[in-house]
Design a protein around this motif. Sequence first.
Motif, short mmCIF file in Angstrom:
data_model
loop_
_atom_site.label_atom_id
_atom_site.label_comp_id
_atom_site.label_asym_id
_atom_site.label_seq_id
_atom_site.Cartn_x
_atom_site.Cartn_y
_atom_site.Cartn_z
N ILE A 27 51.63 68.29 85.99
CA ILE A 27 51.29 69.61 85.48
C ILE A 27 50.86 70.44 86.68
CG2 ILE A 27 49.83 70.94 83.92
CD1 ILE A 27 49.55 68.34 82.23
N GLY A 28 51.64 71.47 86.99
CA GLY A 28 51.43 72.27 88.19
C GLY A 28 50.31 73.29 88.07
N GLN A 29 50.40 74.32 88.90
CA GLN A 29 49.34 75.31 89.05
C GLN A 29 49.40 76.40 87.97
OE1 GLN A 29 47.04 74.82 91.26
NE2 GLN A 29 47.96 73.46 92.75
N PHE A 30 48.22 76.89 87.60
CA PHE A 30 48.03 78.09 86.78
C PHE A 30 48.71 78.03 85.42
CE2 PHE A 30 47.85 79.33 91.27
CZ PHE A 30 46.50 79.64 91.34
N ASN A 31 48.56 76.90 84.75
CA ASN A 31 49.07 76.74 83.39
C ASN A 31 47.93 76.85 82.40
OD1 ASN A 31 51.90 75.99 84.00
ND2 ASN A 31 50.88 74.33 85.08
N PHE A 32 48.26 77.20 81.14
CA PHE A 32 47.29 77.19 80.05
C PHE A 32 47.81 76.25 78.98
CE2 PHE A 32 45.81 78.68 75.89
CZ PHE A 32 44.43 78.51 76.09
N LEU A 33 47.10 75.14 78.77
CA LEU A 33 47.48 74.16 77.75
C LEU A 33 46.42 74.17 76.65
CD1 LEU A 33 48.49 71.14 80.02
CD2 LEU A 33 49.89 73.08 79.28
N ASP A 34 46.83 74.61 75.47
CA ASP A 34 45.96 74.65 74.30
C ASP A 34 46.22 73.37 73.51
OD1 ASP A 34 44.79 75.09 71.81
OD2 ASP A 34 46.28 76.57 71.21
N ALA A 35 45.28 72.43 73.57
CA ALA A 35 45.45 71.15 72.88
C ALA A 35 44.62 71.07 71.61
CB ALA A 35 45.09 70.02 73.84
N GLN A 36 44.00 72.17 71.19
CA GLN A 36 43.13 72.14 70.01
C GLN A 36 43.83 71.62 68.77
OE1 GLN A 36 39.94 75.51 69.91
NE2 GLN A 36 41.90 76.40 70.46
N GLY A 37 45.08 72.01 68.58
CA GLY A 37 45.83 71.60 67.39
C GLY A 37 46.61 70.32 67.58
N GLY A 38 46.47 69.68 68.74
CA GLY A 38 47.19 68.44 69.03
C GLY A 38 48.35 68.69 69.98
N LEU A 39 48.28 68.13 71.17
CA LEU A 39 49.33 68.29 72.18
C LEU A 39 49.65 66.92 72.75
CD1 LEU A 39 51.18 69.85 74.10
CD2 LEU A 39 49.16 70.33 75.53
N THR A 40 50.91 66.49 72.59
CA THR A 40 51.37 65.20 73.09
C THR A 40 52.37 65.43 74.21
OG1 THR A 40 51.06 64.18 70.92
CG2 THR A 40 52.48 63.02 72.48
N LEU A 41 52.06 64.87 75.39
CA LEU A 41 52.96 64.92 76.54
C LEU A 41 53.38 63.49 76.84
CD1 LEU A 41 50.97 67.38 78.83
CD2 LEU A 41 52.76 67.92 77.17
N GLN A 85 57.24 67.15 83.02
CA GLN A 85 56.92 68.02 84.16
C GLN A 85 56.72 69.43 83.65
OE1 GLN A 85 59.58 67.46 87.67
NE2 GLN A 85 60.58 66.02 86.29
N ILE A 86 55.54 69.98 83.89
CA ILE A 86 55.24 71.37 83.54
C ILE A 86 55.00 72.08 84.86
CG2 ILE A 86 53.63 72.91 82.37
CD1 ILE A 86 53.14 70.67 80.33
N THR A 87 55.85 73.04 85.18
CA THR A 87 55.80 73.66 86.50
C THR A 87 54.56 74.53 86.66
OG1 THR A 87 57.28 75.41 85.76
CG2 THR A 87 58.29 73.50 86.86
N ASN A 88 54.72 75.85 86.77
CA ASN A 88 53.60 76.76 87.01
C ASN A 88 53.67 77.96 86.05
OD1 ASN A 88 52.76 75.26 89.40
ND2 ASN A 88 54.62 76.10 90.32
N PHE A 89 52.50 78.50 85.72
CA PHE A 89 52.39 79.70 84.88
C PHE A 89 53.01 79.50 83.50
CE2 PHE A 89 52.42 81.10 89.31
CZ PHE A 89 51.21 81.77 89.37
N VAL A 90 52.83 78.32 82.94
CA VAL A 90 53.35 77.98 81.61
C VAL A 90 52.20 78.04 80.61
CG1 VAL A 90 54.32 76.09 80.21
CG2 VAL A 90 55.19 76.51 82.53
N SER A 91 52.48 78.52 79.39
CA SER A 91 51.51 78.47 78.29
C SER A 91 52.07 77.59 77.19
CB SER A 91 51.25 79.87 77.72
OG SER A 91 50.55 80.66 78.65
N VAL A 92 51.27 76.61 76.79
CA VAL A 92 51.61 75.75 75.65
C VAL A 92 50.52 75.98 74.61
CG1 VAL A 92 52.01 73.40 74.83
CG2 VAL A 92 52.68 74.03 77.17
N LEU A 93 50.90 76.51 73.44
CA LEU A 93 49.93 76.90 72.42
C LEU A 93 50.06 76.03 71.18
CD1 LEU A 93 50.38 80.76 72.66
CD2 LEU A 93 48.77 79.31 73.90
#
Length: 197
Positions: A57-71, A76-84
Amino acid sequence: MRSHFNRWRRAVWQALAYRMVFGERDGPRGVRPHTRIAPSTCIQGAQGLRLADHVFIGQFNFLDAQGGLTLHEGVQITNFVSVLTHSSHRSVRLLGRHYVQHPQPLPGYVSAPVEIGAYSFIGPHSLIEPGARLGRGVVVCAYAQVRGEVPDFAIVAGQPARVVGDVRTRDAELLRQHPELAEHYRAWAGELPQGAP
């Protein structure tokens, strides 16, 4: 003297804030020794994150795992990605200033888990919306807005994202050039792409 101090401060900041370090802890599930998460990535609701090993998981990402996030493994998550995994924008519009005191459930509130399959790649500046489920080996192109189901090995692009290709086409070419890698590919993909040796 001031310029020496500024160089020192910049070097310390870079060392602390941008250095990728191997090894992450997945809560009570244990250590992921080959996983790297940049310190500039923000993980909200970390208790909802299910993290496999070999994840980057690279730089400056926002990962919202409140509702459940499975990786899954190898994501590979590059940069400046939002996962909601949630969105309150409709609720806020409907309720206005009464949003904070309205009883649950909030009208229009969206909350749904996100799952990203093994060895998928998320390109820069992408948005993964609540409820998205990406199969294994998926490539999300830069600036894509992903919602819903994405099949295994799909290449997706656009807003909203649409399937524009299949990674197995290029994978088959690479495996013909490097047949010694077939066993590694099969280990996560289950089979070789059509046309591979």
